[in-house]
Design a protein around this motif. Structure first.
Motif, PDB file in Angstrom:
ATOM      1  N   UNK A 123       0.992  -6.476  23.557  1.00  7.26           N
ATOM      2  CA  UNK A 123       1.077  -7.479  22.487  1.00  7.26           C
ATOM      3  C   UNK A 123       0.056  -7.192  21.393  1.00  7.26           C
ATOM      4  N   UNK A 124      -1.152  -6.863  21.791  1.00  2.77           N
ATOM      5  CA  UNK A 124      -2.181  -6.531  20.810  1.00  2.77           C
ATOM      6  C   UNK A 124      -1.794  -5.275  20.023  1.00  2.77           C
ATOM      7  N   UNK A 125      -1.216  -4.325  20.730  1.00  8.13           N
ATOM      8  CA  UNK A 125      -0.767  -3.109  20.046  1.00  8.13           C
ATOM      9  C   UNK A 125       0.345  -3.424  19.060  1.00  8.13           C
ATOM     10  N   UNK A 126       1.294  -4.288  19.467  1.00  9.23           N
ATOM     11  CA  UNK A 126       2.378  -4.680  18.554  1.00  9.23           C
ATOM     12  C   UNK A 126       1.835  -5.390  17.321  1.00  9.23           C
ATOM     13  N   UNK A 127       0.850  -6.290  17.519  1.00  9.85           N
ATOM     14  CA  UNK A 127       0.267  -6.999  16.375  1.00  9.85           C
ATOM     15  C   UNK A 127      -0.442  -6.030  15.441  1.00  9.85           C
ATOM     16  N   UNK A 128      -1.173  -5.096  16.046  1.00  8.21           N
ATOM     17  CA  UNK A 128      -1.886  -4.114  15.216  1.00  8.21           C
ATOM     18  C   UNK A 128      -0.904  -3.250  14.432  1.00  8.21           C
ATOM     19  N   UNK A 129       0.174  -2.830  15.112  1.00  8.43           N
ATOM     20  CA  UNK A 129       1.172  -2.005  14.421  1.00  8.43           C
ATOM     21  C   UNK A 129       1.875  -2.808  13.331  1.00  8.43           C
ATOM     22  N   UNK A 130       2.177  -4.071  13.605  1.00 10.04           N
ATOM     23  CA  UNK A 130       2.811  -4.912  12.591  1.00 10.04           C
ATOM     24  C   UNK A 130       1.913  -5.115  11.393  1.00 10.04           C
ATOM     25  N   UNK A 131       0.624  -5.355  11.647  1.00 10.78           N
ATOM     26  CA  UNK A 131      -0.316  -5.511  10.556  1.00 10.78           C
ATOM     27  C   UNK A 131      -0.424  -4.230   9.741  1.00 10.78           C
ATOM     28  N   UNK A 132      -0.421  -3.088  10.416  1.00 10.91           N
ATOM     29  CA  UNK A 132      -0.502  -1.804   9.697  1.00 10.91           C
ATOM     30  C   UNK A 132       0.737  -1.589   8.848  1.00 10.91           C
ATOM     31  N   UNK A 133       1.909  -1.978   9.347  1.00 13.23           N
ATOM     32  CA  UNK A 133       3.137  -1.819   8.554  1.00 13.23           C
ATOM     33  C   UNK A 133       3.126  -2.706   7.325  1.00 13.23           C
ATOM     34  N   UNK A 134       2.656  -3.960   7.498  1.00  9.95           N
ATOM     35  CA  UNK A 134       2.609  -4.872   6.353  1.00  9.95           C
ATOM     36  C   UNK A 134       1.638  -4.369   5.284  1.00  9.95           C
ATOM     37  N   UNK A 135       0.535  -3.831   5.720  1.00 12.28           N
ATOM     38  CA  UNK A 135      -0.415  -3.276   4.769  1.00 12.28           C
ATOM     39  C   UNK A 135       0.190  -2.083   4.028  1.00 12.28           C
ATOM     40  N   UNK A 136       0.906  -1.257   4.794  1.00 13.07           N
ATOM     41  CA  UNK A 136       1.539  -0.094   4.158  1.00 13.07           C
ATOM     42  C   UNK A 136       2.559  -0.528   3.122  1.00 13.07           C
ATOM     43  N   UNK A 137       3.316  -1.607   3.442  1.00 10.15           N
ATOM     44  CA  UNK A 137       4.321  -2.104   2.496  1.00 10.15           C
ATOM     45  C   UNK A 137       3.631  -2.649   1.251  1.00 10.15           C
ATOM     46  N   UNK A 138       2.548  -3.436   1.439  1.00  9.02           N
ATOM     47  CA  UNK A 138       1.840  -3.975   0.279  1.00  9.02           C
ATOM     48  C   UNK A 138       1.223  -2.868  -0.585  1.00  9.02           C
ATOM     49  N   UNK A 139       0.677  -1.881   0.083  1.00 11.85           N
ATOM     50  CA  UNK A 139       0.116  -0.763  -0.673  1.00 11.85           C
ATOM     51  C   UNK A 139       1.183  -0.026  -1.481  1.00 11.85           C
ATOM     52  N   UNK A 140       2.371   0.100  -0.853  1.00 12.04           N
ATOM     53  CA  UNK A 140       3.469   0.774  -1.553  1.00 12.04           C
ATOM     54  C   UNK A 140       3.941  -0.047  -2.743  1.00 12.04           C
ATOM     55  N   UNK A 141       3.914  -1.389  -2.601  1.00 13.01           N
ATOM     56  CA  UNK A 141       4.380  -2.239  -3.681  1.00 13.01           C
ATOM     57  C   UNK A 141       3.443  -2.206  -4.905  1.00 13.01           C
ATOM     58  N   UNK A 142       2.112  -2.102  -4.651  1.00 16.96           N
ATOM     59  CA  UNK A 142       1.173  -2.130  -5.759  1.00 16.96           C
ATOM     60  C   UNK A 142       0.924  -0.758  -6.367  1.00 16.96           C
ATOM     61  N   UNK A 143       1.421   0.244  -5.690  1.00 15.78           N
ATOM     62  CA  UNK A 143       1.206   1.602  -6.208  1.00 15.78           C
ATOM     63  C   UNK A 143       2.079   1.806  -7.439  1.00 15.78           C
TER      64      UNK A 143
END
Length: 205
Positions: free
Chosen positions: A184-204
């Motif tokens: 569960x912790x791994x899933x949360x960490x991976x989900x958080x990393x994906x959301x950050x990647x999406x936000x970074x892609x949006x502001x780029x």
């Protein structure tokens, strides 16, 4: 006890299967234990009954031996005996994976029957009484051995149930809970990393 678990989600599936197998095994062993305990009670009563029969028949054989000695003397006793041995055949039964004796058949020595007549009626009765005592002794031996085997199997089955209930199943449950928490912790960490990647892609740009 340390449980070696495959890494990741494969480990979770492995643990769930092992836990289900252990739980099923415990239920089967508990059912076996109940059946063995019922059989133990029956065999215990049987052993008590055959013990009484053996004592009574041995006492009767002793009384008839004394009468035969008084009636015909030691010579009559010697003439009525034989060096041949009786044959005992034991029948076994298998129940719940346990093999134990259930019946014993006695075949008397072949020469014992013809020679007993020459010693008179008391010797004949003594020979018959000793034959009954031998048969009772075999029945009691079969009953006590069956009781001993079932008692040993009950102790072994109880030990296996305790090992599953107190060690193996709790260890599996604890390990599974720890692994699920880690996943569960791994899933949360991976989900958080994906959301950050999406936000970074949006502001780029």
């Amino acid at each position: 006890m340390t449980v070696r678990v495959p890494p990741g989600r494969a480990g979770r599936l492995w643990l769930r299967r092992r836990l289900a197998t252990a739980t099923t095994a415990t239920s089967l062993l508990e059912q076996k234990l109940r059946t063995l305990q019922q059989e133990h009670r029956r065999l215990e009563l049987r052993a008590q009954h055959t013990a009484g029969q053996w004592r009574d028949s041995a006492a009767e054989a002793g009384r008839w031996l004394i009468r035969a000695e008084l009636a015909g003397g030691q010579r009559a006793i010697r003439l009525a005996t034989t060096a041949d041995l009786a044959d005992v055949t034991v029948t076994w039964k298998t129940s719940m994976g346990v093999s134990y004796p259930v019946e014993g058949t006695v075949t008397p020595p072949r020469r014992a029957q013809g020679t007993a007549v020459s010693g008179g009626g008391a010797v004949v009765r003594a020979a018959e009484a000793h034959q009954r005592a031998l048969e009772a002794a075999v029945r009691h031996a079969v009953a006590t051995e069956a009781l001993r085997v079932v008692e040993r199997e009950i102790a072994t089955t109880r030990q296996r149930v305790r090992a599953l209930d107190r060690r193996w199943i709790p260890e599996l449950r604890t390990t599974l809970a720890e692994l699920e928490l880690a996943l569960e912790e791994q899933d949360r960490a991976e989900g958080l990393a994906r959301r950050r990647a999406v936000r970074n892609a949006e502001v780029s740009p």
